[in-house]
Write an enzyme that holds these catalytic residues in place. Sequence first.
Site, PDB file in Angstrom:
ATOM      1  N   ALA A 167      -7.521  -4.936  -2.875  1.00  0.00           N
ATOM      2  CA  ALA A 167      -7.454  -3.920  -1.809  1.00  0.00           C
ATOM      3  C   ALA A 167      -7.846  -2.531  -2.319  1.00  0.00           C
ATOM      4  CB  ALA A 167      -6.043  -3.879  -1.218  1.00  0.00           C
ATOM      5  N   SER A 201       3.299  -6.533  -4.187  1.00  0.00           N
ATOM      6  CA  SER A 201       4.612  -6.399  -3.517  1.00  0.00           C
ATOM      7  C   SER A 201       4.546  -6.867  -2.060  1.00  0.00           C
ATOM      8  CB  SER A 201       5.147  -4.965  -3.618  1.00  0.00           C
ATOM      9  OG  SER A 201       4.180  -3.975  -3.389  1.00  0.00           O
TER      10      SER A 201
END
Length: 134
Positions: A40, A110
């Site tokens: 990302a 996460s």
Amino acid sequence: MHELVTFQQHKVGRDQRAANLGHYEGFRGCTIWFTGLSGAGKTTLSFGVEKALTKLGIPAYGLDGDNVRHGLCKNLGFSRHERTENIRRVAEVSKLFADMGVITLSSFISPYRNDREEARRIHESESLPFFEIY
Ligand SMILES: Nc1ncnc2c1ncn2[C@@H]1O[C@H](COP(=O)(O)OS(=O)(=O)O)[C@@H](OP(=O)(O)O)[C@H]1O
Ligand SMILES: Nc1ncnc2c1ncn2[C@@H]1O[C@H](COP(=O)(O)OP(=O)(O)O)[C@@H](O)[C@H]1O
């Protein structure tokens, strides 16, 4: 935790730590938490911010999933339970860096909201700002 383990208070406050850090006055310890899928752009962004802040003379440190998994978390894999433990450990380390006065740039997939909320709680329970970036 064992009942004989007692939390020990430091004899140095945040203002005193801040006075020894960087070119600017005031305590600015906090954690900026980059979450997102692999690829990302978390590492690119967080290390870019680390470089920019460091150039300004502001103490900053990038804690990155790939790197931490070579040391502190090298015994952890990618099961749900292990990811939760990974995030708990790095949130605790981020908190310690932030308490020192460092702008901590933590980049971890996460993926679980509960883990990120726990990371926030770990910081805010000690009055340290926590910013989640996605
Ligand atoms: N199975 C699997 N799933 C996800 N990620 C994998 C896996 N195997 C290896 N890697 C590499 O580990 C990096 C992610 O570690 P994190 O500590 O950020 O993951 S997590 O927050 O505990 O989910 C991740 O780094 P980034 O691509 O920078 O996110 C990968 O390089
Ligand atoms: N804003 C962006 N635009 C285009 N490509 C990007 C951008 N940010 C990162 N990349 C590229 O995407 C890839 C993955 O970036 P990376 O920062 O390693 O992501 P992550 O840490 O989330 O896995 C790298 O090749 C990087 O150069």
